[in-house]
Design an enzyme around this catalytic site. Structure first.
Site, mmCIF file in Angstrom:
data_model
loop_
_atom_site.group_PDB
_atom_site.id
_atom_site.type_symbol
_atom_site.label_atom_id
_atom_site.label_comp_id
_atom_site.label_asym_id
_atom_site.label_seq_id
_atom_site.Cartn_x
_atom_site.Cartn_y
_atom_site.Cartn_z
ATOM 1 N N HIS A 86 0.823 -1.038 0.046
ATOM 2 C CA HIS A 86 -0.047 -0.119 0.031
ATOM 3 C C HIS A 86 0.809 1.097 -0.030
ATOM 4 O O HIS A 86 0.207 2.244 -0.282
ATOM 5 C CB HIS A 86 -0.876 -0.243 1.158
ATOM 6 C CG HIS A 86 -0.658 0.268 2.328
ATOM 7 N ND1 HIS A 86 -0.441 -0.751 3.469
ATOM 8 C CD2 HIS A 86 -0.574 1.430 2.904
ATOM 9 C CE1 HIS A 86 0.054 0.040 4.551
ATOM 10 N NE2 HIS A 86 0.056 1.204 4.428
ATOM 11 N N ASP A 222 0.733 -7.624 2.584
ATOM 12 C CA ASP A 222 1.183 -6.170 2.202
ATOM 13 C C ASP A 222 2.503 -5.851 1.833
ATOM 14 O O ASP A 222 3.051 -5.322 3.015
ATOM 15 C CB ASP A 222 0.182 -5.467 3.283
ATOM 16 C CG ASP A 222 0.303 -4.083 2.937
ATOM 17 O OD1 ASP A 222 0.719 -3.392 1.672
ATOM 18 O OD2 ASP A 222 -0.692 -3.285 3.582
ATOM 19 N N SER A 642 4.134 2.339 8.586
ATOM 20 C CA SER A 642 3.801 0.978 7.633
ATOM 21 C C SER A 642 5.298 0.911 6.737
ATOM 22 O O SER A 642 5.743 1.983 6.343
ATOM 23 C CB SER A 642 2.493 1.413 6.373
ATOM 24 O OG SER A 642 1.612 1.318 7.031
#
Ligand code: ARG
Ligand code: ASP
Length: 707
Positions: A86, A222, A642
């Site tokens: 992402h 991810d 992230s």
């Protein structure tokens, strides 16, 4: 020594101080003494100098801030970089075409010359961190007025910068921490040639999409791979064909060992923003006033987009990315509110404040009373402008296609005359991008709904009564029929006129005139009111945090996240989301396949993946006959974390951080060790995808995997 400790324990009733224990746990690498204490009790087989050392290679040299908003870790001696899918999504999409759909099918460069450059993309490595509080606050006194204080600080920072004499490829940044109680300096290197190396298909990288977002149990792969390129001297350089893979001084080995409940993990990355030390009434303001407003506006917008996206594939494609962005924080705020209530955060903070007011040290009690009273008054004054600002941003910028492009048009209209020609095409590109990802059927409905929010929810003192009296339906119809906000052909014609004609055409466009009036109410009234209410806030919070610190010297306060490099310690752990339920900390590929829905836009899986699963062909990555996918830990993380490398007790990479659990997302305001958890993708799942699904032998060989 013992006596003194006992004395303190008796003097201070313990439970409200639990709030302290639950405060920020994102350590600044330069605070070696504090980290040392954490490490000593953690079971780590590396020491504080391995985590960060200004004089020799250390883990920080293998951690990057990825493109401003995410984190990443270097995993080979050739500058290979791992972050989240992402985080790389924009780049992966930019390289995707109908023929080469990397979003859908994934992408694996089989050699260096297949790696794809990404103009504008950059990564930053922090080489050195210094506590420069004493230098920056030299000559600064408590009774100084704020602007004098700031100019003294600015002078000190400038003088400090001169003493550094950095080589041309390094930068120095000095940032305030704890609202200006502390200052740290960062020596950084920024690399601007970063190429796409690998990405799984979205069905793996985004598995579960919005439904699973912020949730556990989770089953997402991810991750994405990039490579840092440098010039021939291994220095940062703009993109060039002559650049070569960067040779890092430090990189992470990838562990195939996996994690067990109770294991130490270290998350090393760039958390964006937390606000741990806000007083109780500030948390009340955010969770009881601001969040509900933003949630309501987004809920309406999501409902409208969703209905259209379900009925029409073209619309679905257009709105997918925007929808995900809006849904992400909509869901986050809802979880945050529930978590604040369940953790009794406001009550705990109230108890702490009461304790402060009756602190045995009378000077602490007096200062606390004064500061809390002033802060309370400031929050009362802030309420209306803050809500007005939130409403305007949500209803006319984020969730309203027509008026969002009006903001860009407004900047174009007000561009300095001598720069207009030079910047014209840039504005046109930005606005045309907006047109391409929206459709009037959706935009018109959004506009009408947002207008209703303005009429009913804009605080009275900021509501333009002429505008509020206008009827949404007829306005929307008029804009759809006549305005350049709703017609790209008309817009292009107007945007290419001479500056004078351009200005005139804008004046005659009643739809844009309306938007302009709203935008001007924002810049002219709402924002200044917000700013003036905010003014003084920082100074008061600085005093408040200082009181907190003074009230209990044995527990140093850890600064809120501010986009700088931090270390978070955690243990692999499940949690109880609700009474009577326990969530285990590890998910496996069996759970991925249990969630599989053929053809679904969130839970589909590649055929090849299903074949590997049917054959249970997990290679060397299996554990007990299955393949671990995601795991939970108690590390304190936030947005920006992230892509952060997640290390085990040997300092090897066991995971890549990508999310938090819904019940614990209030950790930005109040971290609760019982339910705040970060979510990582297990490196064995990563290696399985690269190796078995991607068949990227070159990458498997490049990465140093250890058992
Ligand atoms: N919730 C995660 C974070 O805040 C992941 C967001 C991206 N994924 C998504 N489905 N929107 O960034
Ligand atoms: N998903 C977030 C990010 O993109 C991480 C988080 O908020 O926990 O940084």
């Amino acid at each position: 020594m013992k006596k003194a400790t006992l004395f303190i324990l008796f003097l201070i009733p313990l439970w409200p101080w639990a709030v302290h224990a639950q405060q920020n746990r994102m350590w600044v690498p330069a605070d070696k003494d504090k980290i040392y204490i954490r490490l000593a009790e953690s079971g780590a087989r590396f020491d504080a100098d391995d985590l960060y050392h200004p004089g020799r290679p250390s883990f920080n040299d293998a951690v990057v801030q990825f493109n401003g908003g995410c984190s990443g870790g270097i995993i080979s001696d050739q500058g290979l970089l791992i972050t989240n899918h992402h985080c790389g999504y924009g780049a992966i999409r930019a390289h995707s075409t109908l023929k080469h759909n990397y979003i859908r099918d994934g992408f694996w460069a089989k050699s260096l010359d297949e790696e794809l450059p990404n103009p504008g993309m950059y990564v930053t490595i922090v080489r050195k961190v210094y506590d420069v509080t004493d230098q920056v606050l030299q000559g600064v006194t408590d009774d100084m007025d704020e602007s004098l204080r700031q100019s003294r600080i600015d002078e000190n920072i400038n003088r400090l910068k001169d003493t550094f004499r950095l080589p041309s490829w390094m930068d120095l940044e000095v940032k305030p921490f704890l609202y200006g109680n502390k200052y740290y300096a960062f020596v950084t290197e920024t690399f601007r040639d970063v190429r796409l190396v690998g990405a799984p298909p979205s069905s793996i990288g985004k598995f579960g999409a919005d439904t699973d977002n912020w949730m556990w149990p989770r089953h997402s792969g991810d991750f994405a791979l990039f490579r840092i390129y440098a010039d021939k001297n291994n220095r940062p350089a703009e993109y060039s064909e002559d650049n070569v893979p960067y040779r890092p001084v430090k990189w992470f080995k990838v562990s195939l060992q996996g994690v067990d409940e109770g294991d130490l993990v270290v998350v090393y990355g760039f958390p964006g923003r937390t606000r741990q030390y806000l007083p109780s009434f500030a948390v009340r303001h955010i969770t009881e006033k601001v969040n509900p407003l933003r949630i309501a506006v987004r809920e309406k917008a999501l409902e409208i987009m969703d209905r259209h996206m379900r009925s029409n594939d073209t619309l679905k494609l257009m709105y997918t990315a925007h929808y995900a962005r809006v849904a992400n924080y909509w869901k986050k705020w809802k979880g945050e509110n529930i978590g604040i209530r369940r953790a009794r955060a406001v009550e705990q903070k109230e108890a702490l404040e009461k304790e402060l007011l009756s602190h045995p040290d009378a000077s602490v009690a007096r200062e606390a009373e004064e500061v809390l009273d002033s802060l309370r008054a400031l929050y009362a004054a802030l309420e209306a402008p803050d809500l007005a600002r939130a409403l305007l941003v949500e209803a006319f910028y984020i969730n309203n296609d027509w008026t969002r492009r009006a903001f860009i048009l407004y900047a174009m209209e007000n561009e300095k005359p001598d720069r207009f020609e030079e910047k014209r095409s840039e504005y046109i590109t930005r606005i045309m991008r907006e047109f391409r990802t929206t459709d009037n059927r959706v935009s018109e409905e959004l506009f009408r709904a947002m207008w209703e929010f303005y009429r009913t929810r804009m605080p009275r003192e900021f509501r333009d009564s002429t505008l509020a009296a206008m009827d949404a339906d007829s306005l929307a119809r008029k804009i759809a029929a006549e305005s350049i906000l709703a017609d790209s052909t008309k817009f292009l014609r107007v945007a290419s006129l001479s500056p004078e004609e351009f200005q005139k055409a804008l004046k005659n466009d009643s739809g844009y005139a309306l938007a302009r009036r709203l935008i001007q109410s924002y810049y002219g009234k709402i924002f200044p009111a917000y700013q003036s209410a905010q003014k003084g806030m920082n100074a008061l919070m600085r005093r408040y945090v200082a009181v907190l610190e003074k009230s209990n010297r044995t527990r140093p306060l850890v600064p809120d996240a501010n986009g700088t490099l931090r270390i978070s310690f955690g243990k692999v752990a499940g949690y109880r989301p609700r009474d009577g339920m326990y969530y285990e900390p590890v998910t496996t590929i069996d759970g991925v396949v249990e969630k599989y829905i053929p053809g679904d836009y969130e839970f589909d899986l590649p055929e090849e993946f299903l074949k590997l699963y049917a054959a249970r062909d997990f290679g060397p990555y299996a554990e007990d006959g299955t393949l671990p996918v995601n795991f939970l830990a108690t590390a304190h993380t936030t947005g920006g974390n992230s892509g952060s490398p997640v290390l085990n007790a040997d300092g090897d990479l066991v995971g890549v951080n990508f999310d938090r659990v819904w019940e614990g997302t209030m950790s930005d305001l109040f971290y609760d060790p019982r339910i705040s958890r970060n979510i990582s993708v297990d490196t064995r799942y990563v290696m399985f995808i690269i190796d078995k699904l991607g068949k990227a032998v070159n990458l498997v060989n490049e990465i140093q995997a250890v058992k």
